[in-house]
Design an enzyme around this catalytic site. Structure first.
Site, PDB file in Angstrom:
ATOM      1  N   HIS A   1      23.816  24.280  37.776  1.00 22.12           N
ATOM      2  CA  HIS A   1      23.422  24.857  39.073  1.00 22.12           C
ATOM      3  C   HIS A   1      24.437  24.362  40.113  1.00 22.12           C
ATOM      4  CE1 HIS A   1      20.899  25.100  42.737  1.00 22.12           C
ATOM      5  NE2 HIS A   1      20.159  25.975  42.090  1.00 22.12           N
TER       6      HIS A   1
ATOM      7  N   ASP B   1      20.248  16.371  35.452  1.00 20.09           N
ATOM      8  CA  ASP B   1      19.573  17.217  36.435  1.00 20.09           C
ATOM      9  C   ASP B   1      18.302  17.747  35.756  1.00 20.09           C
ATOM     10  OD1 ASP B   1      18.593  19.378  37.832  1.00 20.09           O
ATOM     11  OD2 ASP B   1      20.549  20.294  38.213  1.00 20.09           O
TER      12      ASP B   1
ATOM     13  N   GLN C   1      14.736  21.711  36.086  1.00 22.20           N
ATOM     14  CA  GLN C   1      14.022  22.699  35.267  1.00 22.20           C
ATOM     15  C   GLN C   1      13.363  22.066  34.048  1.00 22.20           C
ATOM     16  OE1 GLN C   1      13.468  25.614  36.326  1.00 22.20           O
ATOM     17  NE2 GLN C   1      15.037  25.888  37.878  1.00 22.20           N
TER      18      GLN C   1
ATOM     19  N   LYS D   1       8.963  22.278  42.164  1.00 24.46           N
ATOM     20  CA  LYS D   1       8.984  23.112  40.949  1.00 24.46           C
ATOM     21  C   LYS D   1       7.937  22.648  39.949  1.00 24.46           C
ATOM     22  CE  LYS D   1      14.003  23.881  41.144  1.00 24.46           C
ATOM     23  NZ  LYS D   1      14.241  25.206  41.700  1.00 24.46           N
TER      24      LYS D   1
ATOM     25  N   CYS E   1      22.390  30.663  41.721  1.00 22.44           N
ATOM     26  CA  CYS E   1      23.165  29.463  42.093  1.00 22.44           C
ATOM     27  C   CYS E   1      23.909  28.912  40.882  1.00 22.44           C
ATOM     28  CB  CYS E   1      22.275  28.382  42.709  1.00 22.44           C
ATOM     29  SG  CYS E   1      21.391  28.940  44.139  1.00 22.44           S
TER      30      CYS E   1
HETATM   31  N1  7TS Z   1      19.238  22.060  39.468  1.00 23.32           N
HETATM   32  C1  7TS Z   1      18.719  23.081  38.783  1.00 23.32           C
HETATM   33  C2  7TS Z   1      18.933  23.169  37.303  1.00 23.32           C
HETATM   34  C3  7TS Z   1      17.957  24.036  39.460  1.00 23.32           C
HETATM   35  O1  7TS Z   1      17.422  25.051  38.767  1.00 23.32           O
HETATM   36  C4  7TS Z   1      17.761  23.919  40.860  1.00 23.32           C
HETATM   37  C5  7TS Z   1      17.022  24.952  41.644  1.00 23.32           C
HETATM   38  C6  7TS Z   1      18.317  22.819  41.509  1.00 23.32           C
HETATM   39  C7  7TS Z   1      19.061  21.920  40.785  1.00 23.32           C
HETATM   40  C8  7TS Z   1      18.133  22.577  42.967  1.00 23.32           C
HETATM   41  O2  7TS Z   1      16.822  22.225  43.244  1.00 23.32           O
HETATM   42  P1  7TS Z   1      16.312  22.023  44.743  1.00 23.32           P
HETATM   43  O3  7TS Z   1      14.854  21.802  44.605  1.00 23.32           O
HETATM   44  O4  7TS Z   1      17.033  20.873  45.298  1.00 23.32           O
HETATM   45  O5  7TS Z   1      16.638  23.300  45.464  1.00 23.32           O
HETATM   46  N2  7TS Z   1      16.971  26.209  41.034  1.00 23.32           N
HETATM   47  C9  7TS Z   1      16.552  27.363  41.600  1.00 23.32           C
HETATM   48  C10 7TS Z   1      16.477  28.542  40.874  1.00 23.32           C
HETATM   49  O6  7TS Z   1      16.776  28.662  39.697  1.00 23.32           O
HETATM   50  N3  7TS Z   1      16.038  29.516  41.695  1.00 23.32           N
HETATM   51  O7  7TS Z   1      15.827  28.987  42.904  1.00 23.32           O
HETATM   52  C11 7TS Z   1      16.144  27.646  42.860  1.00 23.32           C
END
Ligand code: 7TS
Length: 414
Positions: A128, A205, A208, A231, A371
């Site tokens: 990401h 990371d 997910q 999430k 992303c």
């Molecule tokens: N890493 C991964 C693998 C992600 O899927 C996401 C967010 C992030 C980092 C960032 O997370 P945040 O909570 O700091 O924003 N992924 C997604 C997505 O797949 N659709 O919207 C956000």
């Protein structure tokens, strides 16, 4: 003796999520975008409300009852999260706003202090942007270089290439546990032990992964683990960085301000103990408390059961989606090796058109580059549609998705 059933009853789970009772465009809401953010159970919503209604106060400073209540609820949440991911101590748990902030913390604090010209940062092609851009910014400042582990046509990490790229120049490997596009679950345990052999540390990371798999950071053997509370049924603005204690202790602070200090003069500041050294200013208190309740909720249902339910859903979705004319599904990892996401395109139909068409049927999916633009380039597409599943989704919802996609294919495809 009571035999506890292993099967998760999503129909029962759904009753805990007020939003799932609503309709959109006159249709029942079918939420298939939990990879972007999950829905929240009533207990989490209530916990936040209760904080504001009964004991809203700043933490770690008040000498009055409600401030003590706020502090102890905030610290109890830290304890719950430590247990949830099997961290050795709650001092290794830093609250952040999410995965993005957690990764930035490591890049700026550890990276700036430790990376030099000639060093390498090893990423993968399925990261990401939040596990790419912070490293680029830090590479530019330190002179370190970024190297990238490619993926196979099946959407798996190319482990031979990983081993080839893993030289003693590599100081940190930053890898996603589960891809937010392909759903691939990466062998993070093996990656950590190989990286450690060359003296590199590993940031995983877990954005997910933590919502969907049982996580044990000690068994994985990672040095850092980042996750997003929103999430995993928690509030937005909640996230966590787990870090190995000796590493966190050796790192300079990320942000400076109140709370993270012990003494301040204009000449010199000394810093607070872990984890407070990394929590400058007023933290997201209600959100962290809400995340603690989310963790209780997930634990009560059982991460093993959630995982089993999602394997079933993904297997079913892959089987049913293949019935659609002209569909391309990205990533061939089998359901047991994949989180709850399926990315796809149908013929030449633009994924945004698909998402808008589905919305009219009450179905929420994501469309775009997710992303993960380097990954899109790898598969030679600008964007895909993506359905993602969680504990409250059902096979009937997948049937509704397939039915609506078949209509879309007729509508746009001819
Ligand atoms: N890493 C991964 C693998 C992600 O899927 C996401 C967010 C992030 C980092 C960032 O997370 P945040 O909570 O700091 O924003 N992924 C997604 C997505 O797949 N659709 O919207 C956000």
């Amino acid at each position: 003796m009571l035999v506890k059933t292993m099967v998760l009853n999503a129909e029962v789970v759904r009753k805990d999520f007020p939003i799932l009772q609503r309709t959109v465009h006159g249709k029942r809401l079918i939420y298939l975008d939990s990879a972007a953010t999950s829905q929240k159970p009533k207990c989490v919503i209530d916990a936040e409300r209760e904080f504001y209604e009964r004991y809203n106060a700043n933490v770690h400073r008040g000498a009055y009852l409600i401030a003590e209540e706020a502090t102890s609820a905030y610290e109890a949440a830290r304890e719950k999260i430590a247990k949830f991911i099997n961290a050795p101590s709650k001092d290794c748990i830093v609250f952040t706003r999410g995965t993005t902030e957690a990764i930035n913390l490591v890049a700026y604090s550890w990276g700036w202090a430790n990376l030099r010209e000639g060093d390498e940062i090893l990423l993968t092609e399925m990261e990401h942007h939040s596990n790419i851009v912070p490293w680029q910014l830090i590479a530019q400042r330190t002179g370190a270089k970024i190297k990238v582990v490619p993926i196979t046509d099946d959407g798996l990490l190319d482990l031979d290439e990983f081993e080839r790229l893993l030289t003693e120049r590599v100081k940190i490997v930053a890898v996603t546990h589960v891809s937010n596009v392909l759903g691939t679950i990466n062998p993070v345990q093996e990656i950590c032990s190989k990286a450690h052999e060359v003296g590199a540390i590993v940031l995983v990371d877990g954005a997910q992964a933590a919502p969907h798999l049982p996580i044990d950071v000690q068994a994985i053997g990672c040095d850092f683990y980042a996750l997003s509370g929103h999430k995993m049924c928690g509030p937005t603005g909640s996230g966590v960085l787990y870090g190995r204690k000796d590493l966190l202790e050796s790192m300079p602070p990320f942000l400076g301000g109140g709370e993270m200090i012990r003494t301040v003069t204009f000449e010199k500041t000394t810093f607070n103990d872990l984890p407070y050294k990394f929590e400058a200013g007023t933290p997201p208190i209600a959100q962290a408390i809400g995340l603690g309740v989310a963790v209780d909720y997930l634990t009560k249902i059982g991460m093993g059961r959630i995982r089993a339910h999602e394997i079933e859903l993904v297997a079913y979705a892959l089987e049913r989606l293949k019935e659609i004319d002209g569909i391309t599904i990205y990533g061939f990892a089998p359901p047991e090796q994949r989180g709850g996401v399926v990315a796809f395109n149908i013929g030449e139909i633009h994924p945004h058109d698909l998402a808008t068409f589905l919305d009219a049927h009450g179905i929420c999916i994501r469309a775009g580059h997710h992303c993960a633009q380097p990954l899109m380039r790898r598969f030679d597409v600008a964007a895909t549609a993506r359905a993602s599943f969680y504990l409250y989704n059902t096979q009937e919802e997948i049937d509704a998705l397939v039915e609506a996609l078949e209509k879309a294919e007729k509508f746009f495809g001819r």
